[in-house]
Design a protein around this motif. Structure first.
Motif, PDB file in Angstrom:
ATOM      1  N   GLY B 135      38.978  27.074  34.721  1.00 31.13           N
ATOM      2  CA  GLY B 135      38.124  27.546  35.822  1.00 31.13           C
ATOM      3  C   GLY B 135      38.543  28.923  36.292  1.00 31.13           C
ATOM      4  N   PHE B 139      36.367  32.313  36.125  1.00 34.22           N
ATOM      5  CA  PHE B 139      36.126  33.080  37.360  1.00 34.22           C
ATOM      6  C   PHE B 139      36.509  34.547  37.163  1.00 34.22           C
ATOM      7  CE2 PHE B 139      37.368  34.890  41.397  1.00 34.22           C
ATOM      8  CZ  PHE B 139      36.332  34.506  42.240  1.00 34.22           C
ATOM      9  N   ALA B 142      34.305  36.352  34.407  1.00 37.55           N
ATOM     10  CA  ALA B 142      32.921  36.551  34.848  1.00 37.55           C
ATOM     11  C   ALA B 142      32.856  37.650  35.898  1.00 37.55           C
ATOM     12  CB  ALA B 142      32.358  35.246  35.404  1.00 37.55           C
ATOM     13  N   ILE B 166      29.502  36.805  29.133  1.00 40.25           N
ATOM     14  CA  ILE B 166      29.829  35.826  30.195  1.00 40.25           C
ATOM     15  C   ILE B 166      29.313  34.450  29.809  1.00 40.25           C
ATOM     16  CG2 ILE B 166      29.581  35.251  32.648  1.00 40.25           C
ATOM     17  CD1 ILE B 166      28.987  38.116  33.234  1.00 40.25           C
ATOM     18  N   LEU B 167      28.058  34.421  29.337  1.00 39.93           N
ATOM     19  CA  LEU B 167      27.403  33.158  28.998  1.00 39.93           C
ATOM     20  C   LEU B 167      28.198  32.392  27.949  1.00 39.93           C
ATOM     21  CD1 LEU B 167      24.735  31.573  29.395  1.00 39.93           C
ATOM     22  CD2 LEU B 167      23.864  32.758  27.408  1.00 39.93           C
ATOM     23  N   SER B 170      31.794  31.321  29.089  1.00 38.71           N
ATOM     24  CA  SER B 170      31.737  30.191  30.022  1.00 38.71           C
ATOM     25  C   SER B 170      31.367  28.911  29.290  1.00 38.71           C
ATOM     26  CB  SER B 170      30.695  30.444  31.127  1.00 38.71           C
ATOM     27  OG  SER B 170      30.826  31.719  31.641  1.00 38.71           O
ATOM     28  N   MET B 171      30.349  28.993  28.438  1.00 35.61           N
ATOM     29  CA  MET B 171      29.880  27.786  27.756  1.00 35.61           C
ATOM     30  C   MET B 171      30.973  27.190  26.894  1.00 35.61           C
ATOM     31  SD  MET B 171      25.988  28.699  26.787  1.00 35.61           S
ATOM     32  CE  MET B 171      25.587  27.149  26.073  1.00 35.61           C
ATOM     33  N   SER B 173      34.343  27.749  26.993  1.00 38.28           N
ATOM     34  CA  SER B 173      35.572  27.286  27.652  1.00 38.28           C
ATOM     35  C   SER B 173      35.276  26.129  28.611  1.00 38.28           C
ATOM     36  CB  SER B 173      36.272  28.441  28.380  1.00 38.28           C
ATOM     37  OG  SER B 173      35.378  29.090  29.222  1.00 38.28           O
ATOM     38  N   ILE B 174      34.059  26.045  29.134  1.00 36.60           N
ATOM     39  CA  ILE B 174      33.749  24.904  30.009  1.00 36.60           C
ATOM     40  C   ILE B 174      33.434  23.664  29.189  1.00 36.60           C
ATOM     41  CG2 ILE B 174      32.125  23.990  31.721  1.00 36.60           C
ATOM     42  CD1 ILE B 174      31.867  26.838  32.805  1.00 36.60           C
ATOM     43  N   SER B 175      32.522  23.812  28.205  1.00 33.54           N
ATOM     44  CA  SER B 175      32.116  22.611  27.463  1.00 33.54           C
ATOM     45  C   SER B 175      33.220  22.179  26.497  1.00 33.54           C
ATOM     46  CB  SER B 175      30.798  22.842  26.726  1.00 33.54           C
ATOM     47  OG  SER B 175      30.978  23.785  25.690  1.00 33.54           O
TER      48      SER B 175
END
Lengths: 493, 493
Positions: B135, B139, B142, B166-167, B170-171, B173-175
């Motif tokens: 996270g 942050f 981004a 960014i997209l 994020s996708m 590392s988050i998913s």
């Protein structure tokens, strides 16, 4: 040969080592430069730093869909659509974010419904014919929607929505051919998109909001202010210094800050139009109601640009090398300085009244003063009898005078349109009260004597201001009410 | 009461029925209007219709990932990323499509690698701490990337890439926190994105390509042409008709087509800049090589805008109600008409030479002619001895004359910059040959007599043109070579 080689290699080597030695310095210099640029960018508009942190915050919030077990169990992989939505929808201003969010939500809903309908339609046909039906539908809808994007009005407001419409319809009708639990997937995605969009909008509005409407309002005022700065300075610089110190005239051309000011107004159209466009999506905020007349700002901006074109012409005219004869200069000097300073003051007071959202009372007087100066110029020229006039020498100064007369007309139009804005947006009415001991000083005015003339040199020092909300007399129907050309005698007098 | 009701209801009813009756007519009218608009939009630029069909085609092609069993078995659900890529990457011009495609591919690769790296980093920590690490990384990255988007130069070229960066980061590392077969998924997605992007680029280039560079080239030529149209018509309209027929002067102001022409040049900056930006992504095409000097077009465009500002001033000046005395008019008339028509011809020939990509030889002569006319005006004004001059009456005509002199200077600058472009872009050299029987007609010229003067009324009727490729004499270093001010005697003479 060996000697040559020997002499070359050390040189190359020393060149290489010198560069290697200089490298840390160069890298350090570059890093410092980038750092300075970053600092300047943040300092110029600190809202940029805040916006960057807001994007980070919104992304962190939607990533909870993955990190929190209960949420992940509910939405599963669809949570990624919230992340995607935040990245593409979050814009600098509230209006842009709202516009994109609403566009995305509406387009996803409509296209989703149409996509499910297309799948139902295709299911009436045998399995091997379905791709042909679906493919044709995607082709026709994508082509038609893409063509719609060329309509300028639709492009300005709904361009993003149309792209998402094509995207969603294609995704649902193409992937629906293979996916079984389509409705569940569509439902999950729609919810996460809505949640992502809502996150954007909430963060955008609640954390240090940037309102496009407020920006447009400020930009309009500051553009008028820039024009005012040029005009207020022009007359004195051009006339008082021209005969003695020619360098000062060139200063008008060379002084970058003086120039840059109005130059930025020349090309502000695109920026103003996009701000007005975003502003229309925004709810009421601060001093602006929901249906604030944003279009009127564009009208004012167009007139301000018109004035900037004239100033641009004025600026190139005053660079002439030919000095006007003193006879002629003294003939036009007073009225030209008056026209220039009074138009400057008009614009200054219009800018101030826009900023403060107060009725532009004092501007009307300055407009009248500048018109009187233009009339004075005309009568001075009519009455003049200069013999043996050097036509070539006067032509440059005459052109400046003539352009100033046009600027007077243009500034009057700007004043009218700001008055219209003041009516439409219910600006607070300001009652100016002239203190009697100061007014008579100005009654001795060259040319025609006006019944009441205010001192124009300082804007407010002799004026007692009473502010009251003006609700009864203003109504939206009065949008075309023009500036009162003659001033009503103040009640206190 | 009943009577009143009776009289009201039928009226309301009949009003409702009348509207109901008129409804089909209204709907029909609206449909016809929309149809007309669609037809007009397509007729104005048929490439719009073709572009819409191209988008449909590209989408149909990538939908084969779902419809063809072998492809679906290979890529599975990731095929949807090809659809998504096509919808968002496919733009009107090749340059814009290439720019977005390359941005997307590079950003996806970089962010993908960084995302996988972030996942590895977080895997060193215990499971419950991983969301915090990931996270925080999302942050920080981004926020930093969003801030980078504010740099004007980066925004102009890499804005889309930064959003996709960014997209994707994020996708992944988050998913990645929940998905197991991450690398396989990333590989599938990357391939489909590359295939989608490639489809866009291939369709965009192979099916009736729209080149932004060609558009910028044509726009520059047509903008100069619009200025030329105004100037060619201005002199005759203003002077010849002003004394007899005042309405004609107003026609200059009222004739919309006459006006609209140069007005569109005033606000063309944003359009030109985006076209130049797209053009830089494009490979060599038609007559344009890969490193065509697109920036020089922006320089020419800026000067053309400057000229348009002066024309705007001229346009407002010629609307004056005061008629100049015949003495004065006859003094300046000839040189003003000459200045106006010669600057018009200069611009016309510059526009023609840009369009044909030929060296602007004939423009140089027209520039010289217009400068001679400006000198003639100066000497006529110096020599003039008009007594009892009505200063007010001459001021408007004098302003027009003075503005025309400035336009002459500005047009010379435009000519210089087009000559620079001609050198930088290796325009074909044209050798103009004057046919001897026509040249002498023009040697009778008011003021100084030039050694060789061409008939300016028709551009080419007396000129034999020999075209040869000019490779030896042009080199990229010669970027600052100015217009040759004196014309070299043609070899054939």
């Amino acid at each position: 040969m060996e000697v040559v080689d020997q002499s070359v290699i050390p040189q190359q080597k020393s060149g290489f080592f010198a560069r290697l030695k200089a490298l840390p310095c160069k890298v350090k210099h570059n890093i410092i430069m980038v750092g300075k640029n970053i600092k300047k960018l943040g300092k110029d508009d600190p809202r940029r730093v805040i916006h960057s942190l807001k994007v980070g915050l919104a992304l962190t919030l939607v990533s909870l869909f993955y990190y929190l077990k209960p949420l992940y169990d509910g939405f599963g992989m669809s949570g990624i659509w919230a992340v995607l939505t935040v990245v593409v929808v979050f814009e600098f201003s509230v209006g842009a974010t709202l516009g994109k969010g609403i566009n995305r939500a509406c387009a996803t809903l409509t296209a989703g419904a149409l996509g499910v309908g297309a799948l139902h339609l295709s299911s009436l046909f045998p399995k091997e014919e379905q791709p042909i039906i679906l493919g044709s539908l995607v082709f026709v809808l994508a082509a038609a929607t893409t063509f719609t994007r060329f309509f300028p009005k639709i492009k300005a407001r709904y361009d993003y929505g149309l792209i998402i419409f094509i995207l969603t319809f294609s995704m649902i009708s193409i992937s629906g051919y293979r996916v079984d639990k389509l409705l569940q997937m569509a439902h999950q995605r729609l919810s996460t998109i809505l949640i992502g969009g809502a996150t954007c909008i909430i963060v955008s509005i609640c954390v240090c909001p940037v309102w496009a409407g407020q920006d447009l309002h400020n930009l309009t005022a500051s553009n008028i202010d820039k024009l005012a700065n040029y005009l207020e300075g022009f007359g004195d610089t051009y006339f008082q210094t021209a005969p003695e110190d020619k360098d000062c005239v060139n200063d008008i051309k060379n002084d970058k800050s003086f120039l840059q000011g109005y130059k930025s107004v020349l090309n502000s159209k695109a920026n103003e139009e996009s701000l007005a466009n975003f502003a229309r999506w925004e709810p009421g905020h601060g001093r602006f109601l929901f249906r604030h007349p944003w279009k009127q700002y564009l009208k004012i901006a167009a007139l301000a640009r018109q004035c900037a074109y004239l100033i641009e012409a004025l600026n190139s005219q005053c660079s002439s090398d030919i000095q006007a004869p003193p006879d002629f200069t003294s003939l036009i000097q007073e009225s030209c300085i008056k026209m220039s300073s009074e138009t400057g003051k008009t614009l200054k007071s219009l800018a101030t009244s826009i900023k403060a959202m107060k009725h532009p009372n004092s501007a009307t007087e300055h407009v009248e003063n500048s018109k009187t100066a233009a009339k004075d110029l005309k009568s001075a020229l009519e009455a003049a009898a200069i013999e043996d006039l050097d036509l070539l020498a006067i032509i440059s100064a005459a052109t400046v005078a003539s352009t100033l007369v046009e600027i007077v007309e243009c500034v009057e139009k700007i004043s009218d349109s700001v008055h219209e804005l003041s009516q439409m947006a219910h600006f607070k009415k300001v009652e100016a009260t002239v203190s009697p001991e100061k007014a008579p000083q100005m009654l001795l005015h060259r040319g025609t004597v006006k019944p009441v003339l205010l001192d124009g040199d300082t804007d407010d020092d002799h004026v007692v201001i009473t502010v009251h909300d003006d609700i009864a007399s203003d109504s939206p129907d009065k949008q075309n009410v023009k500036t009162p050309k003659t001033r009503v005698a103040p009640a206190v007098l």
